[in-house]
Motif scaffolding. Structure first.
Motif, mmCIF file in Angstrom:
data_model
loop_
_atom_site.group_PDB
_atom_site.id
_atom_site.type_symbol
_atom_site.label_atom_id
_atom_site.label_comp_id
_atom_site.label_asym_id
_atom_site.label_seq_id
_atom_site.Cartn_x
_atom_site.Cartn_y
_atom_site.Cartn_z
ATOM 1 N N PRO A 1 -0.980 -2.471 -0.420
ATOM 2 C CA PRO A 1 -1.061 -1.070 0.153
ATOM 3 C C PRO A 1 -1.597 -0.436 -1.340
ATOM 4 C CG PRO A 1 0.896 -2.315 0.031
ATOM 5 C CD PRO A 1 -0.220 -2.786 -0.168
ATOM 6 N N THR A 2 -1.980 0.314 -1.108
ATOM 7 C CA THR A 2 -2.484 1.259 -2.301
ATOM 8 C C THR A 2 -1.415 2.572 -3.088
ATOM 9 O OG1 THR A 2 -4.132 2.762 -1.373
ATOM 10 C CG2 THR A 2 -5.152 0.283 -2.472
ATOM 11 N N GLY A 3 -1.274 2.868 -4.122
ATOM 12 C CA GLY A 3 -0.718 3.959 -4.071
ATOM 13 C C GLY A 3 0.465 4.037 -3.673
ATOM 14 N N VAL B 1 4.849 -9.542 -9.335
ATOM 15 C CA VAL B 1 4.895 -8.489 -8.708
ATOM 16 C C VAL B 1 4.339 -8.051 -7.293
ATOM 17 C CG1 VAL B 1 4.834 -7.024 -11.000
ATOM 18 C CG2 VAL B 1 2.509 -7.552 -9.185
ATOM 19 N N ALA B 2 5.121 -6.755 -7.046
ATOM 20 C CA ALA B 2 4.545 -6.820 -4.471
ATOM 21 C C ALA B 2 4.756 -5.250 -4.370
ATOM 22 C CB ALA B 2 5.193 -7.332 -3.432
ATOM 23 N N ASP C 1 6.018 -4.413 1.120
ATOM 24 C CA ASP C 1 5.893 -5.860 1.933
ATOM 25 C C ASP C 1 5.050 -6.236 2.127
ATOM 26 O OD1 ASP C 1 8.019 -5.020 3.064
ATOM 27 O OD2 ASP C 1 7.534 -3.711 4.958
ATOM 28 N N GLY C 2 3.970 -5.850 1.195
ATOM 29 C CA GLY C 2 2.371 -7.098 0.561
ATOM 30 C C GLY C 2 2.866 -8.058 -0.241
ATOM 31 N N PRO C 3 1.716 -9.263 -0.364
ATOM 32 C CA PRO C 3 1.743 -10.519 -1.085
ATOM 33 C C PRO C 3 2.260 -10.350 -2.282
ATOM 34 C CG PRO C 3 -0.201 -10.064 -0.160
ATOM 35 C CD PRO C 3 0.384 -8.285 0.082
ATOM 36 N N VAL C 4 3.071 -11.281 -3.152
ATOM 37 C CA VAL C 4 3.495 -11.116 -4.282
ATOM 38 C C VAL C 4 1.719 -11.656 -4.794
ATOM 39 C CG1 VAL C 4 4.588 -12.747 -6.084
ATOM 40 C CG2 VAL C 4 5.894 -11.720 -4.041
#
Length: 191
Positions: A30-32, A57-58, A61-64
């Motif tokens: 996700p952005t923002g 970083v993540a 719930d996005g990927p690392v």
């Protein structure tokens, strides 16, 4: 050995990555959304000129994602397009090929050193000869970043996940909080 200073940074590294990372072609997520650190490791530059810290970083719930950062006394010539994420390839290459462990980090408090425990564990299967890296000939910044020099090809895995199969060669792997199985982070092949 990395000397850490107790200081307030504004903006923080995570603030910078929150705005910089979504613009990378290999970013997924996700952005923002603020980036959250999942772990980090450091290497000492054999020449003592450049500090290198890699942050995982993540966003939500996005990927690392793996983002190498360098610290220098002066800006790297002709690298303006990489305000965040430039890396001194020789420090990472040397660490992977030589089998060197991550740099010990510490704070200096009242004239004595206090060791900062690492936030992740790394393992390298190198231990061989380390050639003179030479000139960077090509950089491919896609799902993985591939840096081709006169003597080596360095692959930085941008979204490290368990079970990933990538380039072959000396391998840097790591674990961190929430990732108990070692995953590949970087590979180095001599040319």
């Amino acid at each position: 050995m990395a000397l850490l200073h107790r200081a307030t940074l504004h903006p923080t590294k995570l603030d910078l990555l929150t705005t910089w990372l979504p613009g990378r072609p290999w970013y997924q997520g996700p952005t923002g959304v603020e980036m959250v650190s999942r772990g980090a490791y450091r290497f000492d530059d054999p020449a003592g000129e450049v500090g290198i810290e890699t942050i995982l970083v993540a966003a939500g719930d996005g990927p690392v994602h793996q983002v190498p950062l360098t610290y220098r006394a002066a800006p790297l010539q002709d690298a303006d397009e990489w305000l965040v994420g430039t890396m001194e390839h020789s420090a990472l290459t040397h660490a992977v090929l030589s089998g060197a462990g991550q740099a010990e980090q510490y704070f200096e408090v009242d004239g004595r050193r206090e060791v900062r425990p690492p936030t992740m564990t790394i393992d390298v299967d190198g231990g061989g000869d380390v050639p003179e890296v030479g000139v960077v000939r090509r950089v491919v910044d896609e799902d993985d970043t591939v840096i081709v020099t006169d003597a080596v090809e360095l692959v930085v895995v941008r979204r490290p996940v368990a079970g990933a199969v990538g380039a072959r060669g000396a391998t840097l792997s790591g674990t961190w909080d929430g990732q108990s199985t070692a995953v590949p982070l970087a590979y180095v092949r001599t040319r």
